[in-house]
Structures are given as C-alpha cells and as structure tokens.
Motif scaffolding. Sequence first.
Motif, PDB file in Angstrom:
ATOM      1  N   HIS A  10       7.513  50.895 -45.788  1.00  0.00           N
ATOM      2  CA  HIS A  10       6.935  49.583 -45.019  1.00  0.00           C
ATOM      3  C   HIS A  10       7.738  48.342 -45.550  1.00  0.00           C
ATOM      4  O   HIS A  10       8.618  48.514 -46.351  1.00  0.00           O
ATOM      5  CB  HIS A  10       5.702  49.410 -46.037  1.00  0.00           C
ATOM      6  N   ARG A  11       7.763  47.606 -44.773  1.00  0.00           N
ATOM      7  CA  ARG A  11       8.704  46.359 -44.880  1.00  0.00           C
ATOM      8  C   ARG A  11       7.835  44.848 -44.764  1.00  0.00           C
ATOM      9  O   ARG A  11       7.009  45.071 -43.654  1.00  0.00           O
ATOM     10  CB  ARG A  11       9.706  46.310 -43.955  1.00  0.00           C
ATOM     11  N   TYR A  12       7.861  44.083 -45.466  1.00  0.00           N
ATOM     12  CA  TYR A  12       6.867  43.090 -45.465  1.00  0.00           C
ATOM     13  C   TYR A  12       7.684  41.603 -45.620  1.00  0.00           C
ATOM     14  O   TYR A  12       8.500  41.727 -46.590  1.00  0.00           O
ATOM     15  CB  TYR A  12       5.844  42.905 -46.552  1.00  0.00           C
ATOM     16  N   LEU A  48      -0.286  45.331 -51.533  1.00  0.00           N
ATOM     17  CA  LEU A  48      -0.201  46.439 -50.560  1.00  0.00           C
ATOM     18  C   LEU A  48      -1.283  46.669 -49.851  1.00  0.00           C
ATOM     19  O   LEU A  48      -1.217  47.109 -48.349  1.00  0.00           O
ATOM     20  CB  LEU A  48       0.630  47.631 -51.355  1.00  0.00           C
ATOM     21  N   ASN A 102      -2.214  43.946 -47.526  1.00  0.00           N
ATOM     22  CA  ASN A 102      -0.567  43.695 -46.806  1.00  0.00           C
ATOM     23  C   ASN A 102      -0.573  42.053 -46.831  1.00  0.00           C
ATOM     24  O   ASN A 102      -0.534  41.418 -45.347  1.00  0.00           O
ATOM     25  CB  ASN A 102      -0.559  44.294 -45.402  1.00  0.00           C
TER      26      ASN A 102
END
Length: 448
Positions: free
Chosen positions: A206-208, A253, A256
């Motif tokens: 994941h990339r946020y 997470l 999100n």
Amino acid sequence: MQKGRKKMLFSEKVWHTLIESVSKVPVNQTRAPSPIDSMSKARTILFLALTAIIGCKAATPELKFAWKLVDFAWDSPEQREAAIKDGSFVQANNLPLGLARWKNKLFVTVPRWKHGVASSLNYVDLDGPQDQPLKPYPSLKDNLVPDTAKELPSNSSIISVFRVFVDPCDRLWIMDSGLADILGSPNQVAGPSLVIYDLNTDRLLHRYFFKVGDMKEDSFFANIVVDVDKDTCDNAFAYVPDLGAYGVVVYSLKDNDSWRVSHHYFHFEPLAGSYNVSGIEFHWTDGVFALALSEPRENGYRTMFFHAFSSTKEFCVSTELLRNYTHIDKSEAFHDFKLLGDRGANTQSSASYYDAKSRVLFYTQVNRDGVGCWNSNKPYTPENNPLIISDPLLFEFPNDLKVDYEDTLWILSDKLPRFIYRTLDPNQVNHRIFSIKVADAISGTACQ
C-alpha cells in the motif's frame, strides 16, 4: 586509554578497601574468633567486592558494520560507471541514517540530502561482511530515480527515506518524504507518503499520500512508529512527527485516512537548539521527532513517549487520544499531554525506542556521543537518565537506534554534522552500526 585507567583505579580502590576490611574484622570480646569465623567473613567481603568490580565493568557494543563511504550492489560494473558519469551516483553524498532489523536483513536508509544518492531504501545481510555494499530494496530500479524527476516513475518508486519501522506482522513501513537534493536544489518529486511492504514476499502492499490538511508550509516528515498487534494486523495506526511544522500525523490503515494532531509540546525548546559535535557548532530548530510506544495498557491503548529534537524534555500521551483526536474536545485534550521531566543539559536526542520487556526507553545522545536510557518505573530525572554508552570517536552523532525481537539494541552513528557542514574523510571510517543485548547495555545502571 584514560577510561581504562579510571576503571583500573576504581578496581584498585575496591581491592584496597577489601584488604582493609578483612584486616578489621570485628573480634568478639568474650571469646577468641575461630579461624572459620574469620574465613567466613573474609569470603563474604571478598565475594561482595569482586561482585562490585565485575558489575562496574560496562558492556561494550559490538561493531557489526562499518564504512568509510557506502556503496551499493549494482546490477553490473557498467551500470555503476554510467551512474557516476551521469551524476546519479556521487559516492561522497550518500550517508546512512536510519535502521531496523527483520530476520537476516538490517534495513539501512540513505536520505537524499544531496544529489547523487543511488538508493534511499536498502538492507545488509546480518551474516555478511562489515563493509558490504548496501542492497537496494525492493530493487535498484525502484530507488534509482533522477534528482530532477518531476513525478514518481511508478507507484513503487522510493525517493527519500529517513526512518523505517518493522511491525510484528512482518511488514516494513517507511515514511517517504518525496524530497530530493534537500541541501542543494530541493525538488519535491512527490508528496510525502507512507509506503508498506510485505517482507515475506517483498511486495508493495500500500502507498498512502498525506492529505493537504496534514501538512503545513514548513512540514518535514522523517520518522514513523507503528501501533499494531500481530493478531490485529489490519487495525494498524502509524504516527508520523512533523519536525518542521510541529505536529504529528496519525494514519489509520483500516480506514485509510489520516489527521493532524497539534500541541505546544511538539515545538522545539529555544534554549536547547545549540549543538556542538566534534567541535562543529550548529543551531537547529527541529521540533517533535523521536516517538516511542509502550506496551498496551489495561485499556488496550499504549503510551506514546515523545520529544522534540532540539529539547531536553520528555513528554507522553495516550494513543487513545491520538486515535480519536478528530472526535474529542481539543481544549480538554490539551491537558492530557503530560510532561515527564528533563534529562539535563546537552541531552538532545535524535531517536528513541521503548523496549517493552525491560520497560526501558533508549535514546541517542548526539551532544554526548552516545546512548542514554530511562527505566519507566522510575521518576524522570537526570539521575535516572544515565549515559550508558559513549565514545567521541565511535559514536560521533548517533543518529538512530532500535531494539529487535531478540532483545538486541542496534545503534547507527554517521557523523552527520561533518557531512552537512564540512566534508567526510574518505580515508577514515565514517559510518558504523553496533549491537548489544539490552540486558548487557543496562546492567549496573539506573535503568536496570
């Protein structure tokens, strides 16, 4: 040499005290002392004295890795030569800064302070040579991004990483600042983002990217700690300090989503902004930087210990407040942030880590060339914050530290002030990584 002499003199003093004590064993006036009585008392005194001598011998961290200048594991010699030729690799501009262990990998970050950083996220093999080249993670392709890039080449690209965190779910969390050539011609290749990898598969999970509301004009994100249990991996929270604009960003997470937490205690201390490392004097206004998480309390939440880089004070707050910050009364929440105490003069710290087993908070001591600690069962006073490791040569600017799952304390020193304000001598060892068992590090100190 002088330190060794001091230890020897102390041992000699104890020994002479022992001899004097044995010679002055009290004599019962009503009967002559038996040889057994005298021998028993002498043995007791001898045992106590020898125990004191042994206990005063501080454990020494083991040097695990050392580099004059770091290099990388290239796909071929030709690739390295081409990178040198086009300026994408300038060896003298690569400085290791952060670390974290997972199994046989020890992750080592190389932020893009200057131009020519070939790979920002890397690792070394624990069973490899001391001066082994850094192995780009997850690949060299993902890290070898031009300093002048206008955007991320791909979602898996890594720009500039200072600190990383390995969680109990076998995931690597990194805070990618997205900023290249920080000290030269700064280029914001991409916005600050959290990046998560599955360490068992090396796959990007994941990339946020942080929201606009998470950032201020002077924001700079360089550290990260993760609040999660191995049985609830999806319900993880990351806490990211903003040392430039004095805040902490919280990321969920599961949802999100992220939000910003503000408080006066996140600011730097005006009287603690001066540093002197190896004769190099400089002044920094870095705010909250070091974060550390306790074991879960009875209510399931942890305590987050924190301090500004340019400060000698330690604070704490419950993660319950951080997790629910968007739903609470901010004026009431203000008083839930607590001052623990002051470590004393010249105790500025770049990093901290709480070891749940010993309940000891370890932290770097950049002005004192070493590592300090505090046993969380004791009051937070200078006396309870001893300097347990110190050497002006080996620990010149200890920049990061972590405790792994085998109760080993890892310490990285890198001569950062020389790198920024002067130049590193390529003929001398400049970057070192040490390890020591937690029990050995605190043995005989106020942290035991």
